[in-house]
Design a protein around this motif. Structure first.
Motif, PDB file in Angstrom:
ATOM      1  N   SER A  88       5.226  38.280  57.247  1.00 23.95           N
ATOM      2  CA  SER A  88       6.132  38.632  56.143  1.00 23.95           C
ATOM      3  C   SER A  88       6.944  37.406  55.788  1.00 23.95           C
ATOM      4  CB  SER A  88       7.061  39.771  56.558  1.00 23.95           C
ATOM      5  OG  SER A  88       6.318  40.913  56.924  1.00 23.95           O
ATOM      6  N   PHE A  89       7.470  37.388  54.573  1.00 21.96           N
ATOM      7  CA  PHE A  89       8.262  36.259  54.110  1.00 21.96           C
ATOM      8  C   PHE A  89       9.657  36.753  53.681  1.00 21.96           C
ATOM      9  CE2 PHE A  89       3.981  34.738  53.856  1.00 21.96           C
ATOM     10  CZ  PHE A  89       4.072  33.393  54.142  1.00 21.96           C
ATOM     11  N   PHE A  90      10.674  35.939  54.022  1.00 15.08           N
ATOM     12  CA  PHE A  90      12.058  36.330  53.750  1.00 15.08           C
ATOM     13  C   PHE A  90      12.766  35.243  52.948  1.00 15.08           C
ATOM     14  CE2 PHE A  90      10.757  38.148  57.842  1.00 15.08           C
ATOM     15  CZ  PHE A  90      10.889  39.498  57.561  1.00 15.08           C
ATOM     16  N   ARG A  91      13.624  35.678  52.010  1.00 18.27           N
ATOM     17  CA  ARG A  91      14.396  34.741  51.194  1.00 18.27           C
ATOM     18  C   ARG A  91      15.550  34.164  52.000  1.00 18.27           C
ATOM     19  NH1 ARG A  91      13.625  39.041  47.468  1.00 18.27           N
ATOM     20  NH2 ARG A  91      12.459  38.426  45.599  1.00 18.27           N
ATOM     21  N   LEU A  92      16.088  33.056  51.504  1.00 16.32           N
ATOM     22  CA  LEU A  92      17.286  32.472  52.093  1.00 16.32           C
ATOM     23  C   LEU A  92      18.502  33.324  51.699  1.00 16.32           C
ATOM     24  CD1 LEU A  92      15.216  30.110  52.264  1.00 16.32           C
ATOM     25  CD2 LEU A  92      17.146  28.542  51.887  1.00 16.32           C
ATOM     26  N   PRO A  93      19.483  33.489  52.603  1.00 11.06           N
ATOM     27  CA  PRO A  93      20.668  34.320  52.307  1.00 11.06           C
ATOM     28  C   PRO A  93      21.657  33.595  51.398  1.00 11.06           C
ATOM     29  CG  PRO A  93      20.885  33.382  54.482  1.00 11.06           C
ATOM     30  CD  PRO A  93      19.535  32.961  53.992  1.00 11.06           C
ATOM     31  N   ARG A  94      21.323  33.449  50.135  1.00 13.09           N
ATOM     32  CA  ARG A  94      22.167  32.683  49.221  1.00 13.09           C
ATOM     33  C   ARG A  94      23.495  33.384  48.923  1.00 13.09           C
ATOM     34  NH1 ARG A  94      18.721  29.281  44.820  1.00 13.09           N
ATOM     35  NH2 ARG A  94      16.968  28.664  46.152  1.00 13.09           N
ATOM     36  N   ALA A  95      23.564  34.684  49.137  1.00 11.46           N
ATOM     37  CA  ALA A  95      24.811  35.406  48.837  1.00 11.46           C
ATOM     38  C   ALA A  95      25.902  35.108  49.850  1.00 11.46           C
ATOM     39  CB  ALA A  95      24.543  36.910  48.784  1.00 11.46           C
ATOM     40  N   ASP A  96      25.532  34.626  51.053  1.00 11.51           N
ATOM     41  CA  ASP A  96      26.510  34.333  52.106  1.00 11.51           C
ATOM     42  C   ASP A  96      26.447  32.838  52.403  1.00 11.51           C
ATOM     43  OD1 ASP A  96      28.047  34.099  54.406  1.00 11.51           O
ATOM     44  OD2 ASP A  96      27.426  36.062  55.181  1.00 11.51           O
ATOM     45  N   ALA A  97      27.470  32.099  52.001  1.00 10.27           N
ATOM     46  CA  ALA A  97      27.446  30.631  52.128  1.00 10.27           C
ATOM     47  C   ALA A  97      27.356  30.183  53.580  1.00 10.27           C
ATOM     48  CB  ALA A  97      28.689  30.038  51.466  1.00 10.27           C
ATOM     49  N   SER A  98      28.071  30.870  54.487  1.00 14.50           N
ATOM     50  CA  SER A  98      28.046  30.450  55.899  1.00 14.50           C
ATOM     51  C   SER A  98      26.668  30.672  56.511  1.00 14.50           C
ATOM     52  CB  SER A  98      29.108  31.215  56.691  1.00 14.50           C
ATOM     53  OG  SER A  98      28.843  32.610  56.664  1.00 14.50           O
ATOM     54  N   GLU A  99      26.032  31.805  56.208  1.00 11.19           N
ATOM     55  CA  GLU A  99      24.685  32.066  56.712  1.00 11.19           C
ATOM     56  C   GLU A  99      23.681  31.097  56.096  1.00 11.19           C
ATOM     57  OE1 GLU A  99      23.509  34.303  59.041  1.00 11.19           O
ATOM     58  OE2 GLU A  99      25.636  34.521  59.500  1.00 11.19           O
ATOM     59  N   LEU A 100      23.855  30.823  54.787  1.00 13.51           N
ATOM     60  CA  LEU A 100      22.943  29.889  54.128  1.00 13.51           C
ATOM     61  C   LEU A 100      23.030  28.508  54.768  1.00 13.51           C
ATOM     62  CD1 LEU A 100      20.936  29.269  51.862  1.00 13.51           C
ATOM     63  CD2 LEU A 100      22.893  28.802  50.366  1.00 13.51           C
ATOM     64  N   LYS A 101      24.240  28.094  55.160  1.00  9.18           N
ATOM     65  CA  LYS A 101      24.397  26.787  55.803  1.00  9.18           C
ATOM     66  C   LYS A 101      23.655  26.740  57.138  1.00  9.18           C
ATOM     67  CE  LYS A 101      27.887  23.376  57.114  1.00  9.18           C
ATOM     68  NZ  LYS A 101      27.172  22.992  58.342  1.00  9.18           N
ATOM     69  N   LYS A 102      23.715  27.852  57.907  1.00 11.32           N
ATOM     70  CA  LYS A 102      22.991  27.899  59.179  1.00 11.32           C
ATOM     71  C   LYS A 102      21.492  27.731  58.938  1.00 11.32           C
ATOM     72  CE  LYS A 102      26.275  30.983  61.528  1.00 11.32           C
ATOM     73  NZ  LYS A 102      26.439  32.316  62.176  1.00 11.32           N
ATOM     74  N   TRP A 103      20.978  28.453  57.956  1.00 13.37           N
ATOM     75  CA  TRP A 103      19.551  28.365  57.653  1.00 13.37           C
ATOM     76  C   TRP A 103      19.179  26.944  57.231  1.00 13.37           C
ATOM     77  CZ3 TRP A 103      15.923  32.627  55.908  1.00 13.37           C
ATOM     78  CH2 TRP A 103      16.236  33.855  56.517  1.00 13.37           C
ATOM     79  N   CYS A 104      20.000  26.375  56.343  1.00 13.90           N
ATOM     80  CA  CYS A 104      19.682  25.026  55.854  1.00 13.90           C
ATOM     81  C   CYS A 104      19.729  23.995  56.992  1.00 13.90           C
ATOM     82  CB  CYS A 104      20.642  24.633  54.742  1.00 13.90           C
ATOM     83  SG  CYS A 104      20.366  25.554  53.206  1.00 13.90           S
ATOM     84  N   ASP A 105      20.677  24.155  57.923  1.00 16.05           N
ATOM     85  CA  ASP A 105      20.743  23.227  59.057  1.00 16.05           C
ATOM     86  C   ASP A 105      19.494  23.342  59.915  1.00 16.05           C
ATOM     87  OD1 ASP A 105      23.190  22.365  58.188  1.00 16.05           O
ATOM     88  OD2 ASP A 105      24.357  23.643  59.560  1.00 16.05           O
ATOM     89  N   ILE A 106      19.031  24.587  60.142  1.00 12.84           N
ATOM     90  CA  ILE A 106      17.833  24.788  60.968  1.00 12.84           C
ATOM     91  C   ILE A 106      16.595  24.266  60.251  1.00 12.84           C
ATOM     92  CG2 ILE A 106      16.333  26.539  61.998  1.00 12.84           C
ATOM     93  CD1 ILE A 106      18.867  28.226  62.450  1.00 12.84           C
ATOM     94  N   LEU A 107      16.542  24.488  58.923  1.00 16.45           N
ATOM     95  CA  LEU A 107      15.351  24.113  58.154  1.00 16.45           C
ATOM     96  C   LEU A 107      15.425  22.696  57.601  1.00 16.45           C
ATOM     97  CD1 LEU A 107      14.976  27.458  56.146  1.00 16.45           C
ATOM     98  CD2 LEU A 107      13.685  26.759  58.167  1.00 16.45           C
ATOM     99  N   SER A 108      16.551  21.993  57.900  1.00 19.63           N
ATOM    100  CA  SER A 108      16.742  20.622  57.399  1.00 19.63           C
ATOM    101  C   SER A 108      16.685  20.591  55.873  1.00 19.63           C
ATOM    102  CB  SER A 108      15.683  19.676  57.996  1.00 19.63           C
ATOM    103  OG  SER A 108      15.781  19.645  59.403  1.00 19.63           O
ATOM    104  N   LEU A 109      17.410  21.518  55.241  1.00 20.42           N
ATOM    105  CA  LEU A 109      17.459  21.588  53.783  1.00 20.42           C
ATOM    106  C   LEU A 109      18.849  21.212  53.294  1.00 20.42           C
ATOM    107  CD1 LEU A 109      15.582  24.979  53.155  1.00 20.42           C
ATOM    108  CD2 LEU A 109      14.659  22.664  52.904  1.00 20.42           C
ATOM    109  N   ASP A 110      18.909  20.740  52.044  1.00 21.24           N
ATOM    110  CA  ASP A 110      20.179  20.425  51.394  1.00 21.24           C
ATOM    111  C   ASP A 110      20.618  21.654  50.583  1.00 21.24           C
ATOM    112  OD1 ASP A 110      22.388  19.423  50.162  1.00 21.24           O
ATOM    113  OD2 ASP A 110      21.326  17.824  49.065  1.00 21.24           O
ATOM    114  N   MET A 111      21.781  22.208  50.924  1.00 21.16           N
ATOM    115  CA  MET A 111      22.256  23.410  50.231  1.00 21.16           C
ATOM    116  C   MET A 111      22.400  23.185  48.736  1.00 21.16           C
ATOM    117  SD  MET A 111      25.171  25.005  52.762  1.00 21.16           S
ATOM    118  CE  MET A 111      25.625  26.173  51.488  1.00 21.16           C
ATOM    119  N   ASN A 112      22.727  21.962  48.351  1.00 22.93           N
ATOM    120  CA  ASN A 112      22.966  21.666  46.941  1.00 22.93           C
ATOM    121  C   ASN A 112      21.692  21.280  46.195  1.00 22.93           C
ATOM    122  OD1 ASN A 112      25.768  22.062  47.296  1.00 22.93           O
ATOM    123  ND2 ASN A 112      25.955  19.968  48.118  1.00 22.93           N
ATOM    124  N   ASN A 113      20.555  21.324  46.891  1.00 21.88           N
ATOM    125  CA  ASN A 113      19.315  20.899  46.247  1.00 21.88           C
ATOM    126  C   ASN A 113      18.231  21.963  46.402  1.00 21.88           C
ATOM    127  OD1 ASN A 113      17.695  19.125  44.790  1.00 21.88           O
ATOM    128  ND2 ASN A 113      16.939  18.072  46.627  1.00 21.88           N
TER     129      ASN A 113
END
Length: 271
Positions: free
Chosen positions: A25-50
């Motif tokens: 299954s595939f899941f979206r990033l939690p964009r509605a929660d900034a703190s959770e989104l930051k955790k995901w981006c840190d784990i996935l090595s993504l830039d929140m602003n990009n």
């Protein structure tokens, strides 16, 4: 749209099989929660602003603890606070799973507590706003009710004035009808009384005329009787007078005769 997992080094795409020979299954990033989104981006090595504007980033179910995945009506979803994890090659050992489960349980409990506190705070804020809105609405309703009540009272006063005017006019008409009927009744009574008075007067006049006629007849009778008496008295007087006169004449003749005799006697004696 065919999704591909963005987890570093993961080639999974839609339709691939994962552990247990099940489709991933595939899941979206939690964009509605900034703190959770930051955790995901840190784990996935993504830039929140990009991140993509189309929200096309997906992470497959192979990178989540099985306890973090909920199944309902054949649809998979994540529990609150779930984040992608790195599994080592020996991650399937019981000790690692237990340690991870404890860690995730603590994280989930903390996330749940934070979420509950946030819900309680939001609920209190909403209740306060609800009370404020209710008070404001109650004041508005009260003002509106007072305004409508004043308008209704004014309308009722106007209706009352109209009804009172109609009542007064109706009473005047009824009073005039009653007075007119009373005048007619009085006129009828007076006419009947006048007729009765006239009848009594006529009857009295007839009786008076009858009495006058009777008196006239009586007077006539009395006059006739008196005349008869007078006539009889006059006749008797005349007869008496004549009788007296006749007697006097006889006496005078006798006296003359006596006187003549006496004279003759005297003459004879003288001779």
């Amino acid at each position: 749209m065919p999704y591909t997992c963005i987890f570093p080094g993961c080639p999974k795409k839609v339709g691939d099989l994962g552990h247990g020979r099940r489709k991933v299954s595939f899941f979206r990033l939690p964009r509605a929660d900034a703190s959770e989104l930051k955790k995901w981006c840190d784990i996935l090595s993504l830039d929140m602003n990009n991140l993509s504007a189309a929200n096309t980033e997906r992470v497959c179910s192979e990178h989540f603890n099985p306890d973090d995945i909920l199944v309902h009506n054949n649809k998979n979803s994540l529990v609150i606070g779930a984040v992608p994890i790195w599994f080592s090659k020996s991650a399937t050992t019981h000790s690692q799973i237990d340690e991870y489960s404890k860690k995730r349980t603590a994280e989930i409990s903390e996330a749940v507590s934070s979420a509950i506190e946030k819900v309680v705070a939001d609920t209190a804020t909403q209740q306060q706003k609800l009370l404020s809105d209710a008070k404001e609405r109650a004041n508005a309703i009260e003002d509106e009710y007072k305004q409508r009540l004043q308008e209704r009272l004014a309308q009722l006063d106007a209706d009352k004035a109209i009804l009172l005017a109609e009542l007064e006019r109706s009473l005047n008409e009824r009073q005039e009808t009653i007075l007119g009927k009373a005048r007619q009744d009085i006129d009828l009574i007076q006419n009947a009384a006048n007729e009765k008075k006239m009848a009594v007067f006529k009857e009295a006049q007839v009786r008076a005329n009858q009495q006058v006629d009777q008196i006239t007849e009586k007077v006539a009778e009395l006059v006739a009787e008196d005349a008869q008496r007078r006539l009889q008295s006059t006749t008797q007087t005349i007869i008496t007078t004549k009788s007296i006169a006749t007697g006097e004449n006889h006496q005078s003749s006798a006296n003359h005769a006596s006187n003549a005799t006496t004279t003759t006697s005297k003459t004879s004696e003288s001779h």
